[in-house]
Design an enzyme around this catalytic site. Structure first.
Site, PDB file in Angstrom:
ATOM      1  N   ASP A  67      89.813  38.127  37.649  1.00 54.32           N
ATOM      2  CA  ASP A  67      90.986  38.138  36.770  1.00 54.32           C
ATOM      3  C   ASP A  67      91.605  39.526  36.635  1.00 54.32           C
ATOM      4  O   ASP A  67      92.634  39.693  35.981  1.00 54.32           O
ATOM      5  CB  ASP A  67      90.650  37.561  35.390  1.00 54.32           C
ATOM      6  CG  ASP A  67      89.522  38.280  34.677  1.00 54.32           C
ATOM      7  OD1 ASP A  67      88.611  38.782  35.361  1.00 54.32           O
ATOM      8  OD2 ASP A  67      89.537  38.336  33.429  1.00 54.32           O
ATOM      9  N   HIS A  68      90.995  40.513  37.294  1.00 57.48           N
ATOM     10  CA  HIS A  68      91.529  41.873  37.276  1.00 57.48           C
ATOM     11  C   HIS A  68      91.991  42.348  38.656  1.00 57.48           C
ATOM     12  O   HIS A  68      92.628  43.399  38.743  1.00 57.48           O
ATOM     13  CB  HIS A  68      90.480  42.842  36.727  1.00 57.48           C
ATOM     14  CG  HIS A  68      90.115  42.588  35.300  1.00 57.48           C
ATOM     15  ND1 HIS A  68      90.546  43.379  34.251  1.00 57.48           N
ATOM     16  CD2 HIS A  68      89.359  41.601  34.739  1.00 57.48           C
ATOM     17  CE1 HIS A  68      90.073  42.898  33.111  1.00 57.48           C
ATOM     18  NE2 HIS A  68      89.345  41.818  33.385  1.00 57.48           N
ATOM     19  N   HIS A 141      79.210  46.098  31.247  1.00 59.15           N
ATOM     20  CA  HIS A 141      79.776  44.763  31.463  1.00 59.15           C
ATOM     21  C   HIS A 141      78.949  43.918  32.440  1.00 59.15           C
ATOM     22  O   HIS A 141      79.390  42.864  32.873  1.00 59.15           O
ATOM     23  CB  HIS A 141      81.215  44.897  31.958  1.00 59.15           C
ATOM     24  CG  HIS A 141      81.954  43.596  32.055  1.00 59.15           C
ATOM     25  ND1 HIS A 141      81.992  42.675  31.019  1.00 59.15           N
ATOM     26  CD2 HIS A 141      82.684  43.049  33.074  1.00 59.15           C
ATOM     27  CE1 HIS A 141      82.716  41.632  31.396  1.00 59.15           C
ATOM     28  NE2 HIS A 141      83.144  41.822  32.635  1.00 59.15           N
TER      29      HIS A 141
END
Length: 306
Positions: A67-68, A141
């Site tokens: 998504d990045h 993360h």
């Protein structure tokens, strides 16, 4: 300077929000634009804005989740036809970003008509460009994810018109020499410009975070930032759920704002399960509390000037 959001959803796009993409307009320091993350559909979002890909000379990737980065190959190829021909691009991100782009371009037989300089970050990056200082620090993360601290250049102090008039120099083109040079000449005498200007003015500090749960490096990145962009995948409920997935809860962000003395925070990357109406309702509830620091949940195409 101005920050524009082209995607504010986490994980998946919604009917209202695209996946992550942020543009930082460097004016008045430069005519260039820096992008931070390029989620799927970013180039389509940009078509609805005045930003031109030919002005993008740096792209910073926070981490390698889809998504990045899924919008990056398409945006790079489109840049060739939207004012980017022959204009070098610097692409900065975690280890693997170069292989991702080169493999995608090779397998799709895509050709770029401009050079790319790749800078892959291992643990930390210190980078300078046209007076801007960029520091990248590792976050928490589950995979390598980085936050970027951008310090804009100092600008020349205000010209002391009274002092210049005392030596006989009236306002005019010569004032540019005083403003831009260390010394200037007038009536055959060499003067030090600093004697006719106020102190240099520090440029704004911007902190832009990739996905993360709370970690020590966050305060280093955000320390006294004028503007902070931070994820809050979870904006309500039990914050332990956010940390279980290596993400941030809004309470985590508020704690960081206070500890790092951040002036204002723009919150993005809200879970795709939230509608815009739900985000606005939660925002109103949070802002009604006296302890809530200055913040905004951003929507796609929101801009913030500073």
């Amino acid at each position: 300077m101005e920050i524009t959001f082209f995607g504010t959803s986490a994980g998946l796009p919604t009917k209202e929000r695209n996946t992550q993409a942020i543009a930082l307009n460097l004016e008045p320091y430069s005519n260039n634009i820096w992008l931070f993350d390029v989620g799927e559909g970013t180039q389509h979002q940009i078509l609805h804005h005045s930003i031109k890909l030919g002005k993008v000379d740096h792209i910073f990737i926070t981490h390698m989740h889809g998504d990045h980065i899924f919008g990056l190959p398409g945006l790079l190829t489109s840049r060739s036809f939207q004012g980017g021909e022959g204009k070098p691009l610097t692409l900065i991100g975690p280890k693997g970003i170069k292989a991702y782009i080169e493999t995608t371009l090779r397998l799709s037989e895509s050709k770029l008509n401009y050079p790319i300089t790749y800078i892959e970050i291992e643990n930390h990056l210190s980078y300078q460009n046209n007076g801007f200082n960029v520091e990248a620090h590792m976050l928490n993360h589950g995979i390598p994810s980085f936050g970027y601290r951008i310090e804009a250049p100092y600008t020349s102090g205000k010209i002391d018109v009274s002092a210049l008039k005392e030596i006989g120099l009236e306002p005019g083109p010569k004032y540019q020499d005083v403003k831009n040079n260390e010394t200037f000449e007038y009536n055959g005498i060499i003067y030090n410009s600093k004697d006719f200007k106020g102190d240099a003015v520090k440029g704004p500090v911007i902190a832009i975070f990739g996905d993360t749960m709370p970690c020590q490096n966050e305060e280093i990145i955000a320390d006294h930032a004028n503007v902070m962009v931070h994820e809050s995948t979870y904006i309500e409920g039990d914050k332990s759920l956010a940390n279980n997935y290596h993400h941030s809860h809004i309470e985590d962000v508020f704690t960081l704002i206070e500890n790092a003395h951040v002036d204002y925070s723009l919150i993005t990357h809200m879970s795709n399960r939230y509608t815009i109406e739900e985000v606005e309702t939660i925002s109103k509830s949070l802002k009604s509390l006296p302890t809530t620091p200055p913040f905004k949940f951003v929507k796609d195409f929101d801009s913030w000037s500073f």
